[in-house]
Design a protein around this motif. Structure first.
Motif, PDB file in Angstrom:
ATOM      1  N   ASP A  56       0.861  -1.185   0.000  1.00  0.00           N
ATOM      2  CA  ASP A  56       0.000   0.000   0.000  1.00  0.00           C
ATOM      3  C   ASP A  56       0.894   1.230   0.000  1.00  0.00           C
ATOM      4  O   ASP A  56       1.400   1.657   1.048  1.00  0.00           O
ATOM      5  CB  ASP A  56      -0.917  -0.037   1.225  1.00  0.00           C
ATOM      6  CG  ASP A  56      -2.043   0.976   1.123  1.00  0.00           C
ATOM      7  OD1 ASP A  56      -2.095   1.696   0.101  1.00  0.00           O
ATOM      8  OD2 ASP A  56      -2.853   1.064   2.058  1.00  0.00           O
ATOM      9  N   ALA A  57       1.121   1.820  -1.188  1.00  0.00           N
ATOM     10  CA  ALA A  57       2.094   2.899  -1.330  1.00  0.00           C
ATOM     11  C   ALA A  57       1.626   4.165  -0.613  1.00  0.00           C
ATOM     12  O   ALA A  57       0.424   4.457  -0.529  1.00  0.00           O
ATOM     13  CB  ALA A  57       2.341   3.198  -2.807  1.00  0.00           C
ATOM     14  N   LEU A  58       2.621   4.925  -0.095  1.00  0.00           N
ATOM     15  CA  LEU A  58       2.326   6.153   0.633  1.00  0.00           C
ATOM     16  C   LEU A  58       2.981   7.370   0.015  1.00  0.00           C
ATOM     17  O   LEU A  58       2.381   8.430  -0.076  1.00  0.00           O
ATOM     18  CB  LEU A  58       2.770   6.011   2.091  1.00  0.00           C
ATOM     19  CG  LEU A  58       2.607   7.266   2.956  1.00  0.00           C
ATOM     20  CD1 LEU A  58       1.137   7.561   3.176  1.00  0.00           C
ATOM     21  CD2 LEU A  58       3.336   7.117   4.293  1.00  0.00           C
ATOM     22  N   LEU A  59       4.233   7.243  -0.425  1.00  0.00           N
ATOM     23  CA  LEU A  59       4.935   8.442  -0.883  1.00  0.00           C
ATOM     24  C   LEU A  59       5.995   8.091  -1.907  1.00  0.00           C
ATOM     25  O   LEU A  59       6.432   6.941  -2.031  1.00  0.00           O
ATOM     26  CB  LEU A  59       5.562   9.172   0.305  1.00  0.00           C
ATOM     27  CG  LEU A  59       6.537   8.394   1.205  1.00  0.00           C
ATOM     28  CD1 LEU A  59       7.957   8.431   0.651  1.00  0.00           C
ATOM     29  CD2 LEU A  59       6.533   8.988   2.609  1.00  0.00           C
ATOM     30  N   CYS A  60       6.390   9.117  -2.668  1.00  0.00           N
ATOM     31  CA  CYS A  60       7.493   9.041  -3.626  1.00  0.00           C
ATOM     32  C   CYS A  60       8.197  10.383  -3.588  1.00  0.00           C
ATOM     33  O   CYS A  60       7.598  11.420  -3.876  1.00  0.00           O
ATOM     34  CB  CYS A  60       6.968   8.740  -5.030  1.00  0.00           C
ATOM     35  SG  CYS A  60       8.253   8.764  -6.306  1.00  0.00           S
ATOM     36  N   LYS A  61       9.468  10.376  -3.179  1.00  0.00           N
ATOM     37  CA  LYS A  61      10.244  11.616  -3.028  1.00  0.00           C
ATOM     38  C   LYS A  61      11.549  11.516  -3.796  1.00  0.00           C
ATOM     39  O   LYS A  61      12.212  10.469  -3.769  1.00  0.00           O
ATOM     40  CB  LYS A  61      10.550  11.853  -1.546  1.00  0.00           C
ATOM     41  CG  LYS A  61       9.307  12.046  -0.657  1.00  0.00           C
ATOM     42  CD  LYS A  61       8.659  13.387  -0.907  1.00  0.00           C
ATOM     43  CE  LYS A  61       7.450  13.613  -0.001  1.00  0.00           C
ATOM     44  NZ  LYS A  61       7.830  13.858   1.405  1.00  0.00           N
ATOM     45  N   PRO A  62      11.947  12.607  -4.490  1.00  0.00           N
ATOM     46  CA  PRO A  62      13.239  12.578  -5.179  1.00  0.00           C
ATOM     47  C   PRO A  62      14.383  12.628  -4.166  1.00  0.00           C
ATOM     48  O   PRO A  62      14.312  13.316  -3.144  1.00  0.00           O
ATOM     49  CB  PRO A  62      13.201  13.848  -6.040  1.00  0.00           C
ATOM     50  CG  PRO A  62      12.222  14.740  -5.364  1.00  0.00           C
ATOM     51  CD  PRO A  62      11.207  13.868  -4.717  1.00  0.00           C
ATOM     52  N   VAL A  63      15.427  11.876  -4.442  1.00  0.00           N
ATOM     53  CA  VAL A  63      16.597  11.834  -3.564  1.00  0.00           C
ATOM     54  C   VAL A  63      17.342  13.156  -3.677  1.00  0.00           C
ATOM     55  O   VAL A  63      17.746  13.567  -4.767  1.00  0.00           O
ATOM     56  CB  VAL A  63      17.506  10.649  -3.936  1.00  0.00           C
ATOM     57  CG1 VAL A  63      18.785  10.679  -3.113  1.00  0.00           C
ATOM     58  CG2 VAL A  63      16.768   9.330  -3.737  1.00  0.00           C
ATOM     59  N   ALA A  64      17.536  13.845  -2.503  1.00  0.00           N
ATOM     60  CA  ALA A  64      18.179  15.168  -2.531  1.00  0.00           C
ATOM     61  C   ALA A  64      18.898  15.455  -1.223  1.00  0.00           C
ATOM     62  O   ALA A  64      18.754  16.528  -0.639  1.00  0.00           O
ATOM     63  CB  ALA A  64      17.140  16.247  -2.811  1.00  0.00           C
ATOM     64  N   GLY A  65      19.653  14.554  -0.714  1.00  0.00           N
ATOM     65  CA  GLY A  65      20.377  14.762   0.541  1.00  0.00           C
ATOM     66  C   GLY A  65      21.215  13.551   0.876  1.00  0.00           C
ATOM     67  O   GLY A  65      21.288  12.585   0.115  1.00  0.00           O
ATOM     68  N   ASP A  66      21.866  13.612   2.087  1.00  0.00           N
ATOM     69  CA  ASP A  66      22.704  12.485   2.487  1.00  0.00           C
ATOM     70  C   ASP A  66      22.057  11.640   3.575  1.00  0.00           C
ATOM     71  O   ASP A  66      22.577  10.602   3.950  1.00  0.00           O
ATOM     72  CB  ASP A  66      24.074  12.982   2.953  1.00  0.00           C
ATOM     73  CG  ASP A  66      23.962  14.102   3.986  1.00  0.00           C
ATOM     74  OD1 ASP A  66      22.919  14.188   4.651  1.00  0.00           O
ATOM     75  OD2 ASP A  66      24.929  14.881   4.105  1.00  0.00           O
ATOM     76  N   HIS A  67      20.927  12.128   4.165  1.00  0.00           N
ATOM     77  CA  HIS A  67      20.215  11.377   5.179  1.00  0.00           C
ATOM     78  C   HIS A  67      18.727  11.372   4.863  1.00  0.00           C
ATOM     79  O   HIS A  67      18.227  12.214   4.107  1.00  0.00           O
ATOM     80  CB  HIS A  67      20.439  11.981   6.578  1.00  0.00           C
ATOM     81  CG  HIS A  67      21.761  11.591   7.164  1.00  0.00           C
ATOM     82  ND1 HIS A  67      22.967  12.008   6.628  1.00  0.00           N
ATOM     83  CD2 HIS A  67      22.072  10.826   8.270  1.00  0.00           C
ATOM     84  CE1 HIS A  67      23.968  11.526   7.357  1.00  0.00           C
ATOM     85  NE2 HIS A  67      23.444  10.804   8.356  1.00  0.00           N
ATOM     86  N   VAL A  68      18.047  10.424   5.466  1.00  0.00           N
ATOM     87  CA  VAL A  68      16.605  10.300   5.300  1.00  0.00           C
ATOM     88  C   VAL A  68      15.951  10.513   6.650  1.00  0.00           C
ATOM     89  O   VAL A  68      16.348   9.894   7.649  1.00  0.00           O
ATOM     90  CB  VAL A  68      16.208   8.913   4.750  1.00  0.00           C
ATOM     91  CG1 VAL A  68      14.700   8.831   4.531  1.00  0.00           C
ATOM     92  CG2 VAL A  68      16.948   8.620   3.452  1.00  0.00           C
ATOM     93  N   ALA A  69      14.955  11.414   6.671  1.00  0.00           N
ATOM     94  CA  ALA A  69      14.184  11.634   7.900  1.00  0.00           C
ATOM     95  C   ALA A  69      12.799  11.065   7.691  1.00  0.00           C
ATOM     96  O   ALA A  69      12.132  11.387   6.714  1.00  0.00           O
ATOM     97  CB  ALA A  69      14.104  13.126   8.209  1.00  0.00           C
ATOM     98  N   VAL A  70      12.366  10.206   8.619  1.00  0.00           N
ATOM     99  CA  VAL A  70      11.033   9.599   8.530  1.00  0.00           C
ATOM    100  C   VAL A  70      10.302   9.836   9.846  1.00  0.00           C
ATOM    101  O   VAL A  70      10.910   9.883  10.929  1.00  0.00           O
ATOM    102  CB  VAL A  70      11.124   8.087   8.232  1.00  0.00           C
ATOM    103  CG1 VAL A  70      11.663   7.850   6.840  1.00  0.00           C
ATOM    104  CG2 VAL A  70      11.984   7.368   9.249  1.00  0.00           C
ATOM    105  N   VAL A  71       8.997   9.984   9.737  1.00  0.00           N
ATOM    106  CA  VAL A  71       8.182  10.202  10.922  1.00  0.00           C
ATOM    107  C   VAL A  71       6.920   9.370  10.788  1.00  0.00           C
ATOM    108  O   VAL A  71       6.372   9.234   9.698  1.00  0.00           O
ATOM    109  CB  VAL A  71       7.836  11.695  11.090  1.00  0.00           C
ATOM    110  CG1 VAL A  71       7.007  12.207   9.927  1.00  0.00           C
ATOM    111  CG2 VAL A  71       7.123  11.929  12.415  1.00  0.00           C
TER     112      VAL A  71
END
Length: 747
Positions: A640-655
């Motif tokens: 069940d897909a939620l999001l699609c974001k372009p890669v633009a940094g060195d870390h990933v923040a998830v909440v």
């Protein structure tokens, strides 16, 4: 002298209305054109000119294993004996019978230049030679055994066959085309093995359905190959009605040149398309920039067809390039089927596949019966002679005495031995060598064999079942000669269902202009000219409202990511204008009703994207792996897909929905092309975690710049020290900083 016409014109004139005079003469011309020129006979599949050519070559004894003769000699004999028309027309017809790119099973074996697939004309008749092919020998098998009727030629000095015995359904095997008066015919070539299979089935099941026969004959089998893109239902309907069309495409393949470069090679072109004109058309397409993503075309053909198509760049999709070329060139054509043929050589009729096969089989049965009767007559004549021979052997001394001493031995032998005139003539013409005892034994054996053969033929004539069994055996023998057991008998044309590939215009194909794409909550999409403010007020349908808005360009391919984990490709230049309310996005792509659009963004080559599901699983996917070639999209994320974001940094923040924030290095995320992915953040595994918690949002950050989010009143807050929330992938994280948005979204 009394029979001479009056010399006075007034006495030699008949009054007749002009309409009747013209009508009668035009009707005579029309019937002559229909029956003697343009339409083929359903029995042997030939027009009169082709039949006369083959018969004249047979009279010249040009067998498949014999010597060649000059085409000028053949043309002259045909014109002088049977076909009183121009020699150029006769030679053109004969040359076509020898062209392996025009005839599926050539009826003439040509030696020399008989033209080519480029459209070049054959050499002059004085330079080429020809003889009969093996297939034409099968068409004329039994011609000397009273198998068909003969009629006088045009001047009454010779006779010619009305129709050929035809050992196979030549009408379907080689096809036919012609334009008569008020009607036309166009029958494509077929695979002989499949056609004979259909004949055998029709013999076994006389009331067979048209769909069954169409299933045995898969479809046309063109000598130049190619690909037929039609559904089975459409093909069956065409054969049932005798009218329809087949969409024929060139056969092509993608050839890898290394280092990411490639080119398209066309190896087979549609039937009756001249290769030289096709190359000219493709060159014109390049010059006029109708398909700007095509850079060059080269003809590298030798014995086989090899047309090379070079794309403008390697980002071009080959399927889309070919789809564009199919629309503007003869790489795709439509072959119309109009099975208008002569039934019994007299009545023109548009026939179904079953009717054509039935006409051929009825003809074969008539040929079989006539050949059997001819053979019975020969057997009867030979048995009569043999009986006379045997009488002579039983009374050999008396026969010799009569011949030696009597003045009229013939009359005496007739009276004494009760012999017929034919028998006595045979005895008188007998050689002395034939008086051996061994010869008598051979004669008795021959008589017994002929009597057995006569009984078999008579039984066959009295039993229709045996007749069809004999016809089936003959057809199987022909199938063994020309069927799939030989390389030439294999199917050349591929038949497949039509796969719709919408040609997506590349940057060079359209003018590059800015657009503002608007997608409403209810899924209506439109494109405004220029880069408008994304928060501008717009009109929507009642009950609808703003959903997504983004800036793009007309040359962009928009990627639509849906909750079913599929990516869909929509050309930006195909979007409806912004004056209206737009159109439903679901009409442009096959988006299921239960799936929702998550994000829409312009595709960019070389970019990477994070895709994640509500359960907190995800991975990084390359831009090249999300492009969809069809309206049904491309499955990338399972779940069940939620999001699609372009890669633009060195870390990933998830909440998560539990407001716990986790920041981990991007390097811990794998790159995949499709799948479920790996766990980004852990939920519902005990230790105070709630099972109902899910992923809420994700964002890429540069750890040195910290994390920012919007506050009320247009303010932005930045958390520069993220050490408290740093951790490993798949951790639970810690509560979000004070002031973090209540909807658990980063923006």
């Amino acid at each position: 002298m009394s029979d001479e016409l009056p010399t006075d014109p007034e006495q030699n004139t008949q009054a007749e209305p002009l309409s009747r005079a013209i009508g009668d003469r035009y009707l005579t011309y029309a019937l002559s054109t229909i029956m003697n020129r343009a339409l083929p006979d359903a029995r042997d599949g030939l027009k009169p000119v082709h039949r006369r050519i083959l018969f004249a070559m047979r009279e010249l004894r040009l067998s498949p294993n014999g010597a060649f003769r000059k085409s000028a000699k053949i043309t002259g004999d045909v014109m002088g004996n049977y076909h009183p028309h121009g020699d150029a027309a006769i030679y053109d017809a004969m040359a076509r019978l020898a062209q392996d790119f025009a005839m599926r099973y050539p009826l003439v074996d040509g030696q020399g230049n008989f033209g080519n697939i480029d459209g070049d004309n054959p050499a002059a008749a004085r330079y080429t030679e020809a003889r009969l092919a093996q297939a034409s020998e099968a068409l004329m098998d039994g011609l000397a055994e009273d198998s068909v009727d003969y009629r006088p030629n045009y001047d009454g000095t010779l006779t010619e066959p009305v129709v050929l015995p035809s050992a196979f359904p030549n009408l379907l095997a080689n096809g036919a085309s012609g334009i008569a008066v008020g009607m036309a015919t166009n029958v494509p070539p077929h695979n002989l093995h499949e056609v004979i299979d259909a004949c055998l089935h029709l013999i076994k099941t006389p009331d067979a359905r048209d769909d069954t026969l169409a299933g045995l004959i898969n479809g046309p089998d063109f000598p130049t190959g190619g690909v037929i893109v039609e559904s089975r239902e459409s093909i069956a309907e065409t054969y049932r009605t005798g009218r329809g069309a087949f969409r024929v495409r060139a056969k092509w393949e993608q050839e890898d040149l290394g280092r990411g470069q490639w080119q398209i090679v066309v190896t087979e072109i549609p039937y009756q398309v001249q290769k030289s004109k096709l190359i000219e058309r493709l060159a014109e397409v390049i010059q006029t920039k109708k398909v700007p993503i095509l850079a060059d075309v080269r003809d590298e053909s030798a014995e086989d067809v090899r047309i090379v198509l070079e794309p403008r760049n390697r980002a071009v999709d080959p399927e889309q390039l070919m789809a564009a070329l199919f629309k503007v060139s003869d790489l795709e054509t439509r072959f119309s089927l109009n099975m208008n043929v002569l039934i019994d050589g007299r009545v023109p009729k548009v026939c179904s596949l079953k009717e054509v096969l039935r006409a051929f089989l009825d003809h074969r049965r008539e040929v079989l019966i006539r050949r059997a009767n001819f053979r019975l007559d020969k057997i009867a004549a030979r048995l009569e002679v043999l009986e006379g021979y045997l009488v002579a052997y039983l009374n050999l001394d008396r026969v010799i005495e009569i011949i030696r001493y009597e003045d009229d031995p013939k009359s005496l032998m007739i009276a004494e031995f009760k012999l017929s005139d034919v028998q006595v003539e045979a005895i008188l013409n007998m050689r002395l060598r034939a008086l051996r005892k061994l010869e008598e034994i051979e004669l008795r054996a021959e008589r017994d064999n002929l009597q057995a053969e006569r009984e078999g033929l008579q039984a066959m004539l009295d039993d229709e079942t045996q007749q069809w069994s004999r016809i089936s055996d003959q057809l199987k023998e022909t199938r063994n000669l020309f069927g799939k057991s030989h390389p030439e008998g294999l199917r050349r044309t591929v038949i497949t269902d039509a796969v719709i590939v919408e040609p997506v215009d590349m940057d060079a194909m359209i003018e590059r202009e800015p657009l503002t794409v608007i997608l409403s909550k209810m899924g209506w999409i439109r494109a405004l000219k220029g880069h408008q403010p994304l928060d501008a007020e717009l009109k929507f349908k009642d009950g609808d409202g703003p959903g997504l808005a983004l800036h793009a360009e007309t040359t962009d391919k928009l990627m639509v990511f849906a909750s079913n984990g599929r990516f869909y490709t929509v050309p930006a230049n195909n979007l409806p204008g912004g004056r209206g309310m737009g159109e439903p996005l679901r009409l442009m792509i096959d988006l299921p009703n239960e799936a929702e659009v998550i994000s829409v963004f312009p595709w960019r080559e070389g970019e990477k994207y994070l895709v994640a599901s509500k359960l907190g699983d995800g991975f990084v996917v390359q831009a090249g792996d999300i492009l969809a070639q069809t309206k049904s999209g491309k499955q990338v994320l399972n779940g069940d897909a939620l999001l699609c974001k372009p890669v633009a940094g060195d870390h990933v923040a998830v909440v998560g929905t539990n407001r716990k924030l986790l920041v981990f290095p991007l390097s811990e995320l794998p790159e995949m092309t499709r799948g479920k992915g790996v766990r980004l953040q852990r939920y519902g595994s005990g230790g105070g975690l709630v099972a109902a918690d899910t992923l809420s949002d994700a964002r890429f950050v540069n750890i040195a710049e910290g994390l920012s989010w919007p506050m009320g009143g247009g303010k932005t807050r930045t958390e520069s020290d993220l050490s408290e929330w740093l951790g490993k992938r798949a951790g639970t994280g810690r509560m979000a900083p004070r002031g973090f948005p209540r909807d658990n979204k980063f923006a």
